[in-house]
Motif scaffolding. Structure first.
Motif, PDB file in Angstrom:
ATOM      1  N   GLU A 162      -3.981  -2.719  -4.235  1.00 25.15           N
ATOM      2  CA  GLU A 162      -4.488  -2.127  -5.468  1.00 25.15           C
ATOM      3  C   GLU A 162      -3.402  -1.367  -6.214  1.00 25.15           C
ATOM      4  N   GLY A 163      -2.225  -1.311  -5.607  1.00 26.30           N
ATOM      5  CA  GLY A 163      -1.131  -0.618  -6.262  1.00 26.30           C
ATOM      6  C   GLY A 163      -1.110   0.868  -5.981  1.00 26.30           C
ATOM      7  N   ARG A 164      -1.806   1.318  -4.940  1.00 27.97           N
ATOM      8  CA  ARG A 164      -1.833   2.742  -4.609  1.00 27.97           C
ATOM      9  C   ARG A 164      -0.834   3.039  -3.484  1.00 27.97           C
ATOM     10  N   PHE A 165      -0.206   4.241  -3.582  1.00 24.30           N
ATOM     11  CA  PHE A 165       0.708   4.696  -2.538  1.00 24.30           C
ATOM     12  C   PHE A 165      -0.080   4.925  -1.249  1.00 24.30           C
ATOM     13  N   VAL A 166       0.408   4.377  -0.143  1.00 25.93           N
ATOM     14  CA  VAL A 166      -0.207   4.582   1.160  1.00 25.93           C
ATOM     15  C   VAL A 166       0.609   5.589   1.976  1.00 25.93           C
ATOM     16  N   GLU A 167       1.898   5.447   1.951  1.00 21.32           N
ATOM     17  CA  GLU A 167       2.802   6.344   2.674  1.00 21.32           C
ATOM     18  C   GLU A 167       4.045   6.534   1.826  1.00 21.32           C
ATOM     19  N   VAL A 168       4.556   7.777   1.793  1.00 21.43           N
ATOM     20  CA  VAL A 168       5.724   8.091   0.971  1.00 21.43           C
ATOM     21  C   VAL A 168       6.612   9.042   1.752  1.00 21.43           C
ATOM     22  N   SER A 169       7.912   8.780   1.759  1.00 27.36           N
ATOM     23  CA  SER A 169       8.845   9.664   2.456  1.00 27.36           C
ATOM     24  C   SER A 169       9.068  10.941   1.670  1.00 27.36           C
TER      25      SER A 169
END
Length: 850
Positions: free
Chosen positions: A283-290
């Motif tokens: 869906e284009g959503r961030f799941v994990e971000v450093s």
């Protein structure tokens, strides 16, 4: 047949069967078994002398001497378990052709049948033994490759029995078996030792088994992880034995540690990477971000996780970002996609994305890099490319790049054009270059063919050519080294060029120099040799055969003292001892023996080249001077005769001068005129001065040099004795020793005589005492004579250079003869006379250069 003979035949048969049955199949191979068995066959037959045997098995034949098939032949066949046929043959020779019936007995037939059966059984046992050994070897190797060993513990005596693998692991002698308590000491102290002790004690007490992982101590003192499996054996309710396996699991433990470390590193990389690492769902959503997003975009990871990625893209880049997103989800990997990201502070940041879809996880894995650095890097790359182009253009190596498809030039630097001797624009076509550089058609075709063949081989070593002769535009011929470097993927051929014209000239010069050196060493008149610090020859030139009659190889490895005269060895030993401190040393002539054990006189110069790797020793250049020494000996004998004669002449001259001096003294006794008397005594002093020099020459061994200080002393005290009268003159003479040849000693002595005589006559008038100082100094080969008194000085207004007195004229004339400078200095405190002249040296001592 008699009973006795029949009994003997049965014994022979039984003996044969017994011998074959006793062949040890546990120690013999099949070949050895059958070879031994066949030799027994003829011995069991009733006509042994006419018998021969043969055994056939697995394609091999084992026969006794002289075996050949005949009409009287007995054959028995048997099979092994592997279905291999065994044929046993016994034959009588053709001498039994007169026999009407077969000579074989039934017992012999039964014996052959028994032999075939026994041999089949033994062959089966050998096969089973070999197969068992193979299986055991396979098991052993499998255990070794797996790092597994077996062990047993006898509970009653508490002794461990280990396979060699475990003993080698611990560094224990293979013949040693340890007690249980000693075995525990080979386990790492602490947790590992507690685990193994508990496991063994529990197994002995309750039975069952254990499977543990602990650290053991190896033979080199290090620790290794092992897996130990054990099981108890009980008899009548009591544990009597423990047995099991031990496996080296160090690699597995290390791998597990690496996996754990890799997970930690991955987490650290993700959070410490200079780029933002993230995952995005379909869906284009961030799941994990450093955590790098804090610095890069100004947001905390929790602020953007679950939010659409498009919310943070510049509105003008949203459309192309959505298109790229769809392609990635469709399975297309995308690298270096650029867009602008909106920072939390509302600024716009260029971002470079690399993204890949993972079907299994249903996620897009992304790396986002700040594009500002890329823009800067592009500018730096552009500048760097410019630098590279400038560097290539000015390299001292000629470089050109050609298109492999068209042959057209893509790049030519200045040095390439300079080496070729042609302008760049005329070298733009590869085909034309051949015509320009190789104008001679035959040579051009040869070079083209060679380059084409070597290039098509694809071997880089073959694409280096040295010694091509090219022609410049002005007609000058040059020698070059060329190399081709193919860049197939870029459709390019890099060609490098080095001008080696001067190098080739130097190589040719070196070859000529080597030829000259070889001629000097091998054909010259001198003997060249190299020896080490112990005097051992490592090389001797072939000229040794011409000079000494001894081949050069005879010297190598021998000490040079072996060839030196006994009386000259001490001299050579001193030279060798001092050689390390010298650069070059000349040895006076010494005697070397030749091939006939005669002595030849050699004059040698030694050069220290121990620090030259090519030599690593002392180089001796020797010349045969035997004939010169013989001539010098003759001259020496002649010279000795002449020296005796010359000594006698000096003695006679001295006596004659003494006679003349005596005559003048007699004349002086009868003379009353004071002026004439004074002149007579002046002449007597001059004659006595010359006589004293001849007396010294008569007494010396060297007629070319005189000890001048001795002359001065004798001369001064002679004048003092004659002229001092009632005066007391204190004489001071320097004691330094100086030598002069006779040509300088006589005029210099006469000058001193004139000066000192004049001092005694005039310097101390009206005085009862005075002092006289005489000194001689030598500096840079010049003698400086100084005579000083403390008398009344010279008469006022006297010009010594213009004086016409006899004494001054003598001083002036003799100074010219000596090529000397002289002067008088006079004052109320006395007079100083100085004389300076260069020594005339006829003999020079050899000076060793260090």
């Amino acid at each position: 047949m008699s009973k006795s003979k029949l009994l003997k035949e049965r014994v022979k048969e039984l003996t044969c069967l017994y011998t074959i049955s006793n062949l040890n199949e546990h120690e013999l191979s099949v070949n050895e078994l059958l070879q031994n068995a066949v030799e027994c066959l003829p011995e069991a037959m009733q006509y042994t002398e006419y018998s021969s045997g043969c055994i056939e098995f697995d394609g091999h034949r084992y026969t006794t001497e002289g075996f050949a098939p005949s009409k009287w032949m007995l054959t028995e066949t048997n099979e092994t378990l592997r279905r291999d046929k065994l044929n046993v043959h016994v034959a009588y020779s053709d001498d039994f052709s007169n026999q009407k019936e077969a000579p074989f007995l039934d017992e012999e037939k039964q014996m052959i049948r028994s032999i075939a059966y026994q041999l089949s059984l033994k062959i089966d046992r050998i096969h089973r033994k070999n197969e068992l050994q193979k299986k055991q070897l396979i098991v052993k190797r499998s255990y070794e490759l797996s790092g597994i060993g077996t062990w047993e513990l006898n509970v009653e005596d508490s002794v461990f029995y280990w396979t060699p693998f475990i003993k080698e692991l611990h560094g224990i002698d293979l013949d040693t078996d340890l007690k249980l308590d000693d075995a525990f000491k080979l386990v790492k102290e602490g947790e590992s030792r507690q685990i193994i002790q508990k496991a063994i004690a529990g197994c002995i007490e309750r039975g069952g088994s254990f499977d543990i992982e602990i650290e053991l101590i190896t033979g080199n003192g290090k620790t290794v992880w092992t897996r130990i499996v054990g099981e108890a054996k009980f008899e009548n309710g009591t544990c009597t034995q423990l047995y099991g396996t031990l496996q080296n699991i160090q690699k597995r433990k290390q791998a597990e540690l690496l996996v754990s470390e890799s997970r930690e590193k991955l987490h650290k990389i993700m959070n410490q990477s200079p780029d933002v690492i993230c995952t995005v769902d379909t869906e284009g959503r961030f799941v994990e971000v450093s955590e790098k997003c804090i610095e890069a975009w100004g947001y905390q990871p929790d602020e953007i996780i679950g939010q659409p990625i498009f919310n943070y893209v510049h509105h003008k880049d949203v459309h192309k970002t959505r298109r790229a997103f769809k392609k990635i989800v469709a399975g297309r990997e995308m690298n270096n996609f650029e867009n602008r990201h909106v920072h939390k502070n509302r600024s716009h940041i260029p971002v470079i994305w690399s993204a890949k879809w993972d079907e299994k996880d249903g996620l897009i894995y992304c790396v986002a890099r700040n594009g500002t650095e890329k823009k800067q890097a592009e500018r730096e790359l552009k500048e760097y490319n410019k630098f590279i182009e400038t560097a290539i253009e000015n390299l001292p190596l000629g470089i050109a790049a050609y298109s492999t498809s068209t042959g057209k030039t893509q790049l030519i630097n200045n040095k390439y054009s300079e080496i070729c001797g042609w302008p760049k624009e005329e070298l733009s076509d590869g085909e034309k270059v051949y015509e320009l550089l190789f104008p001679e058609e035959a040579y051009r075709n040869e070079i083209k063919g060679r380059i084409l063949e070597d290039t098509e081989s694809g071997e880089l070593d073959r694409m280096v050519w040295e010694g091509f002769r090219i022609t410049a535009k002005n007609g000058e011929e040059r020698i070059v080294q060329a190399q081709n470097i193919p860049l197939y993927e870029q459709n390019l051929m890099i060609s490098t060029l080095i001008d080696i014209t001067e190098k080739k000239k130097m190589e040719q010069q070196l070859i000529e120099n080597e030829k000259r050196f070889k001629a000097l060493v091998q054909e010259g008149s001198d003997l060249l040799a190299i020896f080490d610090q112990n005097g051992i020859y490592t090389y001797v030139s072939p000229t040794s055969e011409n000079i000494l009659g001894i081949k050069s190889e005879h010297f190598v490895g021998k000490n040079l003292l072996q060839f030196v005269h006994e009386k000259d060895k001490a001299k050579i030993i001193r030279v060798i001892k001092n050689l390390p401190a010298l650069k070059r040393f000349k040895i006076p002539v010494v005697r070397f023996r030749d091939v006939n054990y005669n002595w030849r006189w050699l004059e040698t110069t030694i050069t220290n080249l121990t620090k030259e790797p090519a030599v690593n020793g002392y180089v001796a250049n020797s010349r045969d001077v035997t004939e010169r020494v013989k001539e010098q000996k003759i001259l020496q004998e002649s010279l000795e005769e002449k020296e005796v004669l010359l000594s006698e002449i000096h003695h006679r001259v001295k006596n004659n001068l003494a006679i003349i001096s005596g005559i003048l003294q007699l004349q002086a006794y009868d003379e009353e005129n004071e002026q004439v008397l004074e002149r007579l005594y002046d002449s007597i002093f001059r004659i006595q001065t010359m006589a004293s020099i001849h007396e010294l020459l008569y007494q010396t061994d060297n007629f070319s040099r005189l000890l001048f200080s001795e002359i001065i002393t004798k001369l001064t005290y002679g004048i003092d004795e004659t002229l001092r009268g009632g005066k007391n003159v204190n004489i001071n003479i320097s004691q330094q020793e100086h030598e002069l040849n006779i040509n300088q000693a006589i005029p210099c002595s006469l000058i001193i005589n004139e000066v000192i005589t004049n001092i005694y006559k005039h310097a101390f008038k009206s005085r009862k005492e005075g002092s006289l100082w005489i000194s001689i100094q030598e500096e840079n080969g010049c003698l400086q004579l100084k005579i000083q008194d403390n008398g009344i000085g010279l008469p006022e207004g006297l010009n010594t250079n213009e004086s016409t007195t006899l004494g001054m004229n003598i001083i002036r004339i003799l100074s010219i003869q000596l090529e000397a400078e002289y002067k008088f200095e006079s004052s109320s405190e006395g007079t100083i006379f100085e004389l300076k002249f260069a020594k005339n040296i006829f003999e020079k001592e050899l000076v060793n250069s260090r």
